[in-house]
Design an enzyme around this catalytic site. Structure first.
Site, PDB file in Angstrom:
ATOM      1  CG  ASP A  20      -1.796   1.125   1.404  1.00  0.00           C
ATOM      2  OD1 ASP A  20      -1.801   2.017   0.531  1.00  0.00           O
ATOM      3  OD2 ASP A  20      -2.518   1.152   2.419  1.00  0.00           O
ATOM      4  CG  ASN A  34     -10.652  12.204 -10.938  1.00  0.00           C
ATOM      5  OD1 ASN A  34     -10.916  13.396 -10.862  1.00  0.00           O
ATOM      6  ND2 ASN A  34     -10.995  11.338  -9.997  1.00  0.00           N
ATOM      7  N   GLY A  42      -9.708   3.420  -6.087  1.00  0.00           N
ATOM      8  CA  GLY A  42      -8.341   2.945  -6.264  1.00  0.00           C
ATOM      9  C   GLY A  42      -7.357   3.636  -5.345  1.00  0.00           C
ATOM     10  CB  VAL A  43      -3.741   4.344  -5.744  1.00  0.00           C
ATOM     11  CG1 VAL A  43      -3.640   5.239  -6.948  1.00  0.00           C
ATOM     12  CG2 VAL A  43      -2.608   4.602  -4.767  1.00  0.00           C
ATOM     13  CG  ASP A  44      -7.689   9.936  -6.387  1.00  0.00           C
ATOM     14  OD1 ASP A  44      -7.120  10.644  -5.531  1.00  0.00           O
ATOM     15  OD2 ASP A  44      -8.450  10.402  -7.257  1.00  0.00           O
ATOM     16  CB  SER A 127      -2.941   4.712 -16.641  1.00  0.00           C
ATOM     17  OG  SER A 127      -3.199   6.078 -16.799  1.00  0.00           O
ATOM     18  CB  THR A 128      -1.991  -0.379 -14.492  1.00  0.00           C
ATOM     19  OG1 THR A 128      -1.779  -0.298 -13.074  1.00  0.00           O
ATOM     20  CG2 THR A 128      -0.781   0.168 -15.217  1.00  0.00           C
TER      21      THR A 128
HETATM   22  N1  AR6 Z   1      -1.264   1.482  -3.064  1.00  0.00           N
HETATM   23  C1  AR6 Z   1      -0.606   1.238  -4.207  1.00  0.00           C
HETATM   24  N2  AR6 Z   1      -1.206   0.926  -5.368  1.00  0.00           N
HETATM   25  C2  AR6 Z   1      -2.561   0.862  -5.351  1.00  0.00           C
HETATM   26  C3  AR6 Z   1      -3.335   1.107  -4.197  1.00  0.00           C
HETATM   27  C4  AR6 Z   1      -2.631   1.432  -3.015  1.00  0.00           C
HETATM   28  N3  AR6 Z   1      -3.272   1.696  -1.868  1.00  0.00           N
HETATM   29  N4  AR6 Z   1      -4.645   0.965  -4.534  1.00  0.00           N
HETATM   30  C5  AR6 Z   1      -4.691   0.625  -5.830  1.00  0.00           C
HETATM   31  N5  AR6 Z   1      -3.441   0.555  -6.328  1.00  0.00           N
HETATM   32  P1  AR6 Z   1      -6.075   2.977  -9.991  1.00  0.00           P
HETATM   33  P2  AR6 Z   1      -5.864   4.524 -12.499  1.00  0.00           P
HETATM   34  C6  AR6 Z   1      -2.984   0.221  -7.670  1.00  0.00           C
HETATM   35  O1  AR6 Z   1      -7.364   2.386 -10.420  1.00  0.00           O
HETATM   36  O2  AR6 Z   1      -5.953   3.281 -13.300  1.00  0.00           O
HETATM   37  C7  AR6 Z   1      -9.546   6.731  -9.476  1.00  0.00           C
HETATM   38  O3  AR6 Z   1     -10.936   6.731  -9.322  1.00  0.00           O
HETATM   39  C8  AR6 Z   1      -3.940  -0.527  -8.574  1.00  0.00           C
HETATM   40  O4  AR6 Z   1      -3.957  -1.923  -8.242  1.00  0.00           O
HETATM   41  O5  AR6 Z   1      -5.952   3.443  -8.585  1.00  0.00           O
HETATM   42  O6  AR6 Z   1      -4.814   5.537 -12.860  1.00  0.00           O
HETATM   43  C9  AR6 Z   1      -9.033   8.103  -9.876  1.00  0.00           C
HETATM   44  O7  AR6 Z   1      -9.760   9.137  -9.237  1.00  0.00           O
HETATM   45  C10 AR6 Z   1      -3.286  -0.270  -9.923  1.00  0.00           C
HETATM   46  O8  AR6 Z   1      -2.169  -1.150 -10.081  1.00  0.00           O
HETATM   47  O9  AR6 Z   1      -5.678   4.266 -10.922  1.00  0.00           O
HETATM   48  C11 AR6 Z   1      -9.249   8.098 -11.353  1.00  0.00           C
HETATM   49  O10 AR6 Z   1     -10.589   8.399 -11.680  1.00  0.00           O
HETATM   50  C12 AR6 Z   1      -2.749   1.143  -9.784  1.00  0.00           C
HETATM   51  O11 AR6 Z   1      -2.727   1.422  -8.375  1.00  0.00           O
HETATM   52  C13 AR6 Z   1      -8.940   6.687 -11.747  1.00  0.00           C
HETATM   53  O12 AR6 Z   1      -9.212   5.911 -10.569  1.00  0.00           O
HETATM   54  C14 AR6 Z   1      -3.586   2.212 -10.470  1.00  0.00           C
HETATM   55  O13 AR6 Z   1      -4.956   1.896 -10.314  1.00  0.00           O
HETATM   56  C15 AR6 Z   1      -7.490   6.505 -12.101  1.00  0.00           C
HETATM   57  O14 AR6 Z   1      -7.306   5.207 -12.595  1.00  0.00           O
END
Ligand code: AR6
Length: 179
Positions: A20, A34, A42-44, A127-128
């Site tokens: 994390d 975003n 997600g991470v956000d 983005s993944t």
């Molecule tokens: N620590 C590290 N990595 C993480 C965590 C964490 N706590 N949580 C998720 N990931 P994503 P995106 C990974 O979906 O694709 C949001 O709603 C996850 O497994 O967080 O850039 C924003 O507001 C993946 O490998 O971001 C945007 O609308 C990576 O982080 C949108 O999602 C990115 O997944 C952005 O989408």
């Protein structure tokens, strides 16, 4: 050739961590945000949850962030001093400039880190997740961009939140120290 001065731009050491990103005790963590910068899933969502409500209040004052750009805020309740919010591209099949926009996220994030003299930073796999960028292609962009961008950042950690992401980065980073 003289000895490299500590403040000269160079290529950072690259590392890989599993877990994390919100618990990373580095100078700055990068958020896959975003364009509203007002939080999401997600991470956000995890970063906003851990940083506390002051983060979204601060972000409100920053306004919109275009895809491929990055803005910096304090980390508030996080272990990290700063959060660098960057907006990755939504994957549309690879013909919508996604690779260049994703590379720009990494370059712009390093530029924001340099502006506050952050030496240790951590990136999620931008983005993944929700944005659907295939992990192999995205990790390749992440590593090659960080390796080719002059910066005063000394150490970059890629943080993998799942096994597939870990495996892909480990393969690309090869002999790089994994910590
Ligand atoms: N620590 C590290 N990595 C993480 C965590 C964490 N706590 N949580 C998720 N990931 P994503 P995106 C990974 O979906 O694709 C949001 O709603 C996850 O497994 O967080 O850039 C924003 O507001 C993946 O490998 O971001 C945007 O609308 C990576 O982080 C949108 O999602 C990115 O997944 C952005 O989408």
């Amino acid at each position: 050739m003289g000895e490299q001065h500590a403040k000269d731009p160079h290529t950072p050491d690259l590392g890989l961590r599993f877990g994390d990103i919100t618990t990373e005790a580095v100078d700055a963590i990068v958020n896959a945000a975003n364009s509203s910068l007002l939080g999401g899933d997600g991470v956000d969502g995890a970063i906003h949850q851990a940083a506390g409500p002051e983060l979204v209040e601060y972000c409100r004052g920053l306004g919109w962030c275009p895809t491929g750009e990055a803005k910096i805020t304090p980390g508030f309740n996080l272990a990290a001093t700063w959060v660098i919010h960057t907006v990755g591209p939504v994957w549309r099949g690879g013909t919508s400039n996604e690779a260049e926009l994703l590379a720009s996220c990494y370059r712009e994030s390093l530029a924001r880190a340099d502006e506050v003299d952050a030496e240790h930073i951590a990136f999620p796999a931008i983005s993944t997740g929700i944005f659907g960028y295939p992990i192999h292609a995205a990790a390749h962009v992440a590593v090659t961009t960080v390796r080719s961008t002059p910066t005063r950042v000394r150490a970059v950690r890629f943080v993998a939140f799942d096994q597939e992401t870990w495996d892909v980065y480990a393969d690309i980073l090869g002999g790089t120290r994994r910590h």
